[in-house]
Design a protein around this motif. Structure first.
Motif, mmCIF file in Angstrom:
data_model
loop_
_atom_site.group_PDB
_atom_site.id
_atom_site.type_symbol
_atom_site.label_atom_id
_atom_site.label_comp_id
_atom_site.label_asym_id
_atom_site.label_seq_id
_atom_site.Cartn_x
_atom_site.Cartn_y
_atom_site.Cartn_z
ATOM 1 N N SER A 131 0.851 -1.203 0.056
ATOM 2 C CA SER A 131 -0.090 -0.058 0.153
ATOM 3 C C SER A 131 0.836 1.156 -0.087
ATOM 4 O O SER A 131 2.106 1.267 0.539
ATOM 5 N N TYR A 153 0.669 5.723 0.242
ATOM 6 C CA TYR A 153 0.131 7.046 0.481
ATOM 7 C C TYR A 153 0.730 8.019 -0.142
ATOM 8 O O TYR A 153 2.066 8.160 0.251
ATOM 9 N N THR A 199 -3.864 10.648 -1.634
ATOM 10 C CA THR A 199 -4.246 9.465 -2.392
ATOM 11 C C THR A 199 -3.616 8.246 -1.795
ATOM 12 O O THR A 199 -2.520 8.269 -1.411
ATOM 13 N N TYR A 204 -3.377 4.198 -1.929
ATOM 14 C CA TYR A 204 -3.467 2.948 -2.718
ATOM 15 C C TYR A 204 -3.331 1.683 -1.948
ATOM 16 O O TYR A 204 -2.362 1.533 -1.250
ATOM 17 N N ASP A 221 -7.779 -1.488 -4.343
ATOM 18 C CA ASP A 221 -8.732 -0.233 -4.257
ATOM 19 C C ASP A 221 -7.891 0.993 -4.007
ATOM 20 O O ASP A 221 -6.826 0.765 -3.233
ATOM 21 N N VAL A 222 -8.497 2.074 -4.412
ATOM 22 C CA VAL A 222 -7.736 3.526 -4.021
ATOM 23 C C VAL A 222 -8.813 4.514 -3.699
ATOM 24 O O VAL A 222 -9.921 4.532 -3.932
ATOM 25 N N GLN A 264 -9.252 8.469 -3.074
ATOM 26 C CA GLN A 264 -8.438 9.935 -3.477
ATOM 27 C C GLN A 264 -9.328 11.147 -2.955
ATOM 28 O O GLN A 264 -10.724 10.979 -3.317
ATOM 29 N N ARG A 310 -11.269 -2.199 -6.766
ATOM 30 C CA ARG A 310 -10.746 -2.980 -7.819
ATOM 31 C C ARG A 310 -11.643 -3.690 -8.773
ATOM 32 O O ARG A 310 -11.614 -4.169 -9.651
#
Length: 162
Positions: free
Chosen positions: A46, A48, A62, A64, A69-70, A72, A89
């Protein structure tokens, strides 16, 4: 910028790379903590990338997730807080207001198939009335109770025709 800020003795370090919270941080620091724009990559994959304040994610950023999944949007005190997009996702996505890391208040949910849902979230769950419009313009009204679908009623498809 105010005069006092211009004349401040505050010393900003250049962009640094350091270990931080089980990951590697690249960005600006102040007093050994992330401050301003920076990025942290964690061991689980992950990431940031965004603004920091006093070592916490704060402002626009953002995240990740390692599962694909993301998020924002806005952050405050290390949590998603304020409006933002959550891209799953699976292809689905939410635009919703977050409060201390959980979806709360009005939001929209867009399915990867093109269906749109308008309604409210409470503590991260759909809650209350949701208007659903599918890709064929058929409409229904759903009622949710903290993530559990209570009822679904098809609305008259030609109610607005005339």
């Amino acid at each position: 910028m105010q005069e006092a800020e211009r004349n401040s003795q505050k010393k900003w370090s250049p962009v640094v790379e350091m270990k931080y919270r089980g990951g590697i941080y690249n960005g600006r620091c102040q007093g050994g903590l992330p401050e301003g724009k920076g990025r942290v990559s964690f061991g689980d994959g992950s990431v940031y990338n965004g603004m920091w304040r006093y070592g916490k994610r704060s402002g626009l950023g953002t995240f990740y997730f390692s599962n694909g999944d993301v998020f924002q949007g806005s952050w405050r005190d290390d949590a998603m807080h304020g409006k933002g997009w959550l891209y799953f996702r699976t292809g689905d996505r939410w635009f919703v207001n977050f409060w201390k890391g959980k979806a709360n208040g009005e939001g929209r949910f867009y399915s990867k198939l093109g269906d749109v849902f308008f309604g409210h979230f409470k503590d991260g769950w759909r809650h209350g009335h949701f208007l659903c419009i599918n890709v064929n313009a058929a409409r229904c009204l759903e009622i949710w109770d903290e993530g559990v679908l209570v009822s679904r009623k098809q609305l008259d498809s030609d109610a607005g025709a005339g």
